[in-house]
Design an enzyme around this catalytic site. Structure first.
Site, PDB file in Angstrom:
ATOM      1  N   GLU A  88       8.196 -51.078   5.708  1.00 20.37           N
ATOM      2  CA  GLU A  88       8.518 -51.671   4.415  1.00 20.37           C
ATOM      3  C   GLU A  88      10.008 -51.822   4.193  1.00 20.37           C
ATOM      4  O   GLU A  88      10.829 -51.245   4.918  1.00 20.37           O
ATOM      5  CB  GLU A  88       7.890 -50.852   3.294  1.00 20.37           C
ATOM      6  CG  GLU A  88       8.526 -49.512   3.043  1.00 20.37           C
ATOM      7  CD  GLU A  88       7.902 -48.839   1.818  1.00 20.37           C
ATOM      8  OE1 GLU A  88       6.895 -48.136   2.013  1.00 20.37           O
ATOM      9  OE2 GLU A  88       8.415 -49.017   0.709  1.00 20.37           O
ATOM     10  N   CYS A 329      11.179 -45.162  -1.121  1.00 19.22           N
ATOM     11  CA  CYS A 329      10.799 -45.863   0.082  1.00 19.22           C
ATOM     12  C   CYS A 329       9.751 -45.070   0.850  1.00 19.22           C
ATOM     13  O   CYS A 329       9.808 -43.858   0.921  1.00 19.22           O
ATOM     14  CB  CYS A 329      12.034 -46.054   0.935  1.00 19.22           C
ATOM     15  SG  CYS A 329      11.688 -47.045   2.335  1.00 19.22           S
TER      16      CYS A 329
END
Ligand code: SF4
Length: 339
Positions: A88, A329
């Site tokens: 990601e 994250c």
């Protein structure tokens, strides 16, 4: 090595092996790194050469999902790799242009307790093209130019040293994207040996040290790397890096309520950073499932900042871009895969 991460002289050897003129290597490099493409069958190379190249390893990185913030223009992105691993990143819009946060590994083995990326350990390193391809796929899809890159997604960049270095050289190359090293920031938890090694590359890339605590006993508990490399050693390595490269260090400091947000912590931080060319970035904690600590309230955050500023430090509180789409994250990917 994938051929879309070869330097021009390496491509030259490859085309020569196939019996073609060396100038073809520039054409291929241009196709991969200026046109941001990897569908070699649609290039205007000779048919026979296309066939040969297609049989080589050509990596792809595709955007799988995007999550759009409703409060600003931030996007969180999930990418899929050829082996179906998912990574990601996030795309942020600033006044000066677009900034993209990249991953360098699938997972991470550093074990920082507040980080979702490390919960399942390290799966594997990303190859150079898999790092680069995050930039290209975003530029292609949104028809934008990425002007800044931050290596702060999943993974410890310096733990994937050789692939990181190749990525940096490719993205900086004049025949490719030609991104200035000054527009790149690398975040590290403090791999001291690698910081010294990287300093000798003498690239004017900003190093961001994730410090998060001013006391070794406490940092040992939240960042296991501290058991190997103490705060003092990490700071010394960063000082050396800063001198060798002529860059200003960034220190990332996540504020965790009751853990590291006291005035004593602020004072200690000032002590630790004395004499360094440094910028401190304060990050209010984004709690994750496995680390349910809270961020301090706004008043404490501001008073922490003021304390640092009163001692002459340059400080920002990280703007919370895309605060509604996800927290730290690593969480998106884990949620997508079912944790
Ligand atoms: S914060 Fe960075 S170094 Fe630490 S576990 Fe997460 S990805 Fe790895």
């Amino acid at each position: 090595m994938e051929i879309n991460a070869l330097y021009i002289d390496e491509l030259e050897k490859l085309v020569e092996k196939y019996g073609y003129e060396p100038y073809r290597s520039k054409q291929i490099y241009n196709f991969f790194h200026k046109q941001n493409r990897n569908d070699i069958e649609n290039s205007n190379l000779p048919k026979d050469l296309k066939e040969k190249l297609k049989a080589e390893d050509i990596k792809t990185v595709d955007i799988l999902e995007e999550y759009n913030s409703k409060i600003d223009e931030t996007k969180k992105l999930l990418y899929i790799l050829d082996d179906k691993n998912i990574i990601e990143g996030s795309l942020m819009k600033y006044k000066y242009g677009y900034s993209l946060c990249l991953s360098t590994q699938v997972g991470c083995r550093m074990g920082c307790v507040f980080c979702a990326s490390t919960k399942a350990g390290l799966v594997r390193n990303l190859t150079p093209y898999e790092i680069l391809g995050q930039v290209y796929s975003v530029e292609n899809k949104y028809k934008i130019n990425i002007s800044n890159i931050i290596l702060m997604g999943s993974g410890e960049p310096l733990d994937n040293y050789d692939n990181l270095l190749r990525f940096l050289k490719l993205i900086h190359s004049e025949e490719g994207k030609n991104l200035s090293y000054r527009n790149i920031t690398i975040s590290t938890c403090g791999l001291v040996d690698k910081i010294y090694k990287f300093a000798h590359e003498k690239l004017p890339i900003t190093l961001a040290l994730s410090l998060h605590s001013t006391y070794d006993e406490k940092r040992d508990l939240i960042m296991p790397i501290n058991k190997k490399y103490k705060i003092k050693d990490a700071i010394e390595a960063c000082r050396y890096y800063s001198e060798m490269t002529g860059t200003r260090l960034t220190v990332e400091y996540t504020l965790i309520e009751g853990e590291n947000d006291g005035q004593n912590n602020a004072e200690e931080l000032v002590n630790i950073l004395k004499g360094l060319k440094v910028h401190v970035n304060l990050i209010p904690l984004n709690p994750i499932e496995e680390y349910k600590r809270q961020r301090p309230n706004r008043r404490s955050i501001v008073s922490f900042r003021k304390k640092l500023e009163s001692k002459g430090l340059n400080v920002t509180i990280r703007r919370e871009l895309g605060a509604d789409i996800n927290a730290s994250c690593g969480q998106l990917r884990r949620n997508y895969k079912g944790g």
